[in-house]
Design a protein around this motif. Structure first.
Motif, mmCIF file in Angstrom:
data_model
loop_
_atom_site.group_PDB
_atom_site.id
_atom_site.type_symbol
_atom_site.label_atom_id
_atom_site.label_comp_id
_atom_site.label_asym_id
_atom_site.label_seq_id
_atom_site.Cartn_x
_atom_site.Cartn_y
_atom_site.Cartn_z
ATOM 1 N N ARG A 1 1.668 6.108 -10.248
ATOM 2 C CA ARG A 1 2.593 4.965 -10.216
ATOM 3 C C ARG A 1 4.043 5.408 -10.038
ATOM 4 N N ALA A 2 4.445 6.441 -10.767
ATOM 5 C CA ALA A 2 5.829 6.930 -10.682
ATOM 6 C C ALA A 2 6.149 7.442 -9.283
ATOM 7 N N ARG B 1 4.700 6.510 -6.495
ATOM 8 C CA ARG B 1 4.760 5.370 -5.573
ATOM 9 C C ARG B 1 6.100 4.658 -5.660
ATOM 10 N N TRP B 2 6.551 4.379 -6.884
ATOM 11 C CA TRP B 2 7.825 3.687 -7.047
ATOM 12 C C TRP B 2 8.996 4.552 -6.592
ATOM 13 N N GLY B 3 8.915 5.846 -6.894
ATOM 14 C CA GLY B 3 9.972 6.751 -6.437
ATOM 15 C C GLY B 3 10.032 6.839 -4.922
ATOM 16 N N LEU C 1 8.884 4.579 -2.744
ATOM 17 C CA LEU C 1 9.308 3.294 -2.195
ATOM 18 C C LEU C 1 10.813 3.104 -2.348
ATOM 19 N N THR C 2 11.351 3.497 -3.506
ATOM 20 C CA THR C 2 12.800 3.406 -3.724
ATOM 21 C C THR C 2 13.552 4.283 -2.726
ATOM 22 N N TYR D 1 6.705 9.875 1.311
ATOM 23 C CA TYR D 1 6.018 8.654 0.889
ATOM 24 C C TYR D 1 5.278 8.008 2.064
ATOM 25 N N ARG E 1 0.311 -1.173 0.889
ATOM 26 C CA ARG E 1 1.350 -1.040 -0.136
ATOM 27 C C ARG E 1 2.742 -1.360 0.413
ATOM 28 N N PRO F 1 6.570 -5.187 -0.484
ATOM 29 C CA PRO F 1 7.951 -4.685 -0.624
ATOM 30 C C PRO F 1 8.818 -4.961 0.602
#
Length: 209
Positions: free
Chosen positions: A3-4, A6-8, A10-11, A110, A122, A126
């Motif tokens: 999860r971390a 993926r969010w990193g 995407l950010t 990513y 995914r 977003p």
């Protein structure tokens, strides 16, 4: 990816798109050149277009290049408060470009992971959410660009040095509000093209699968 990650990732991807759109807009010298003709700026200030462009390039060199530490425009003197504002802008441009450079690698990683794992889905939500942001900001600009422009400066700057007096900082006479409006629109358009491309690219890969 956990999860971390993926969010990193995407950010990093969103930040890359934002900073790249800003970088391309800052360096859209062609847009300023077109405005000189469209808005008849040389006639309004009684100065040849070539001379104005020379000074514009000098201003951009100061704002964009770390090794250019002094703002020297041949035909446009700059006041003390004007120099402070330009220094603040230079700092913001440096931060934008630094973030762009730092985010390119994690954003690329990513996207590579998403494609390698066939997890293009995914990207869909977003990118939809991201695409809505420029639309909202554009609507605010359409209602009252002057107020939007003022609010933009109040958010980014700690002082009112951006309020130029044409007598002390005549460079403002060749930087019309319409040009700044077009810069915002160009940045929004570039952002929309990028997120739209990622969205439709992901949809295409999903449909193929």
């Amino acid at each position: 990816m956990n999860r971390a990650q993926r969010w990193g990732g995407l950010t990093a991807l969103i930040l890359t798109i934002v900073t790249l759109a800003i970088f391309l807009t800052i360096n859209a010298v062609w847009l300023y050149r077109l405005n000189l003709t469209w808005l008849r700026v040389p006639q309004s200030v009684n100065m040849p277009a070539g001379t104005i462009m020379h000074n514009y390039h000098q201003m951009l060199a100061y704002l964009e290049l770390p090794w250019v530490t002094d703002l020297k425009m041949t035909n446009f003197p700059t006041s003390y408060t004007g120099m402070i504002h330009f220094a603040d802008v230079k700092h913001l441009f440096f931060v934008n470009n630094l973030v762009l450079l730092l985010m390119l690698t994690p954003a690329g990683w990513y996207l590579h992971q998403v494609r390698q794992r066939s997890e293009q889905w995914r990207l869909l939500r977003p990118m939809q959410v991201a695409a809505a942001v420029p639309v909202v900001l554009g609507a605010m600009m359409a209602v009252n660009f002057d107020q939007f422009f003022i609010a933009f400066h109040k958010v980014l700057f700690r002082n009112n040095d951006w309020l130029f007096d044409p007598r002390l900082d005549p460079i403002i006479t060749v930087l019309p509000d319409t040009f700044f409006l077009q810069c915002f629109l160009l940045a929004f358009l570039l952002f929309e093209i990028a997120v739209g491309g990622l969205y439709w690219g992901a949809r295409h890969r999903i449909n193929q699968a």
